[in-house]
Design a protein around this motif. Structure first.
Motif, short mmCIF file in Angstrom:
data_model
loop_
_atom_site.label_atom_id
_atom_site.label_comp_id
_atom_site.label_asym_id
_atom_site.label_seq_id
_atom_site.Cartn_x
_atom_site.Cartn_y
_atom_site.Cartn_z
N LYS A 194 0.80 -1.25 0.00
CA LYS A 194 0.00 0.00 0.00
C LYS A 194 0.83 1.30 0.00
N MET A 240 -0.27 3.47 -2.82
CA MET A 240 -1.60 4.06 -2.59
C MET A 240 -1.49 5.23 -1.63
N GLN A 294 -1.62 11.29 -4.33
CA GLN A 294 -2.50 12.38 -3.89
C GLN A 294 -3.79 12.45 -4.71
N PHE A 295 -3.93 11.57 -5.69
CA PHE A 295 -5.05 11.68 -6.61
C PHE A 295 -5.91 10.42 -6.67
N SER A 296 -5.72 9.53 -5.69
CA SER A 296 -6.48 8.27 -5.63
C SER A 296 -6.38 7.46 -6.92
N ALA A 324 -5.62 2.06 -5.88
CA ALA A 324 -6.36 1.53 -4.74
C ALA A 324 -5.90 0.10 -4.51
N VAL A 325 -5.50 -0.17 -3.26
CA VAL A 325 -5.19 -1.55 -2.88
C VAL A 325 -6.37 -2.02 -2.06
N ILE A 326 -7.08 -3.01 -2.57
CA ILE A 326 -8.28 -3.48 -1.89
C ILE A 326 -8.34 -5.00 -2.01
N GLY A 327 -8.63 -5.65 -0.88
CA GLY A 327 -8.63 -7.11 -0.90
C GLY A 327 -7.26 -7.61 -1.32
N SER A 352 -6.04 -7.20 -4.39
CA SER A 352 -5.74 -6.59 -5.69
C SER A 352 -5.21 -5.17 -5.58
N LEU A 378 -5.49 -1.79 -7.88
CA LEU A 378 -6.19 -1.22 -9.03
C LEU A 378 -5.54 0.11 -9.41
N VAL A 379 -5.37 0.35 -10.70
CA VAL A 379 -4.87 1.64 -11.16
C VAL A 379 -5.99 2.34 -11.93
N PHE A 380 -6.21 3.64 -11.61
CA PHE A 380 -7.17 4.44 -12.36
C PHE A 380 -6.36 5.42 -13.22
N GLU A 416 -6.88 7.53 -15.56
CA GLU A 416 -7.31 8.91 -15.84
C GLU A 416 -7.15 9.83 -14.62
N LEU A 417 -6.91 9.25 -13.44
CA LEU A 417 -6.67 10.09 -12.26
C LEU A 417 -5.18 10.36 -12.03
#
Lengths: 280, 119
Positions: free
Chosen positions: A70, A73, A77-79, A82-85, A87, A89-91, A93-94
């Motif tokens: 993490k 993550m 500064q722009f979310s 996300a580290v969840i469960g 996995s 995840l990369v966004f 566009e952010l």
């Protein structure tokens, strides 16, 4: 020398001023940094010689190596991560491509991937160098593209056609300039947004002056404000049907000698003010 | 099972907050005992972007398996789905009413976001 033409309010005449100014001085480069809606080409009609795609760097995770610590993550500064469960995840566009996640990853589990954000066109309009950024439709990350456009700045005169407003794309179009030319109109709306733009340019500590477009129409508030704040009014373009017609036909006002002289004068005034500031 | 509910206040009687990422509070309620934890979500609520993503991570890290909320956007839904959490959108009333209704089995899990992303 870099002159950034900004405004606050949209539609005040940034492109009119920047294209005419570039047309009137020798060996100039015009950089259309209003990448969401570039339009300087409509007036300068350049021959485009080169089109280069512009990408930004984004992270992509190697799931075999990532241990979900993490750290990436937490620094983002722009979310965008996300580290969840189990996995990561990369966004894309952010992501602002700050590279922080690559720096902090202790496992080297992030791979540099790229994302297309637009393109940069370059060419010539007579002896004028012409550069234009075009942001991909639906894309919101314009500052990296503006930086890519500005890599084409040359040693001589660079005129930047900035986007309207006072947010990140405008700051990206003004940072490092020797002078900011604010184009406004004598209306309450022009006045309101001019004040915001002046506040922004003050923070950047760049000398600036005002061009009043469509003068003679509206009120006298911009002149009063300029006098009170000690901001030089460097040119006034009258509210005139003939000028509006030339604009509507995609013509350069400075093809008329009287206007070419006025824009040359404007350039000379800017040079003096920028030099004076540089000397201090 | 731990249920996350978006809330305007910090008690079980509080009205639900229809927003997920920018909800004032997140209540994580044990559906069997009605014991709850309150999370002040103001930091995420004021985030420039990615409020839904951050709030998704928050509820997952605190053990929630189901989210009851009003509106859930695409990035939040994707994050929750990846984390194995179930979402029920379009829920309103008080936090307590929502959890009791969940226990009665009247909800069906949402298959996607019910709100566009914000720019």
């Amino acid at each position: 020398m870099i002159i950034s033409v900004a405004s606050g309010k949209g539609g005040t005449g940034k492109t009119t001023v920047s294209t005419n100014l570039a047309y009137s001085v020798q060996d100039a480069t015009i950089l259309d940094c209003d990448v969401e809606a570039p339009n300087a080409h409509l007036f300068l009609k350049p021959v485009i010689k080169d089109v280069v795609k512009a990408h930004v760097t984004i992270p992509k995770v190697d799931e075999k190596i990532c241990n979900l610590c993490k750290k990436c993550m937490d620094i983002c500064q722009f979310s965008a991560i996300a580290v969840i469960g189990k996995s990561l995840l990369v966004f894309p566009e952010l992501c602002h491509s700050c590279m922080g996640c690559f720096e902090v990853c202790p496992e080297d589990a992030l791979i540099k991937d790229k994302r297309l954000i637009g393109s940069v066109e370059s060419g010539k309009s007579e002896d004028l160098n012409f550069i234009k950024g075009i942001l991909k439709t639906g894309e919101s990350m314009s500052p990296p593209l503006i930086k890519r456009v500005r890599e084409h700045q040359r040693k001589k005169v660079n005129i930047i056609d900035a986007p309207p407003g006072t947010s990140c794309p405008v700051i990206a179009s003004m940072t490092g300039a020797d002078f900011v030319l604010m184009v406004t109109e004598p209306t309450p709306f022009g006045m309101h947004d001019l004040k915001l733009a002046v506040e922004a340019v003050k923070l950047l500590n760049i000398p600036y002056g005002i061009v009043i477009n469509r003068s003679g129409k509206g009120d006298n508030e911009v002149n009063k404000y300029a006098e009170k704040e000690n901001i030089p009014v460097l040119m006034e373009i009258p509210f005139d049907r003939k000028i509006a017609e030339l604009y509507s036909n995609g013509e350069i006002l400075a093809k008329e000698p009287v206007w070419k002289r006025k824009f040359k004068d404007l350039f000379n005034k800017i040079s003096k003010l920028a030099e004076k500031e540089a000397a201090i | 099972m731990k249920i996350a509910v978006t809330s305007q206040g910090a008690t079980l009687e509080s009205k639900m907050d229809p927003r997920f990422g920018r909800a004032a509070y997140i209540m994580i309620v044990d559906s069997e005992t009605m014991a709850f934890e309150v999370f002040d979500n103001s930091e995420n609520a004021n985030a420039l972007k990615g409020a839904g993503i951050k709030t998704s991570v928050l509820i997952s890290e605190n053990g929630a398996k189901v989210l009851l909320t009003g509106y859930c956007g695409p990035n939040a839904f994707k994050t929750l789905h990846t984390g194995g959490l179930k979402v029920v959108n379009d829920v309103n009333g008080s936090v307590k009413e929502a959890v009791l209704a969940f226990n009665d089995g009247i909800f069906t899990y949402s298959e996607g976001p019910n709100k566009d992303g914000h720019w």
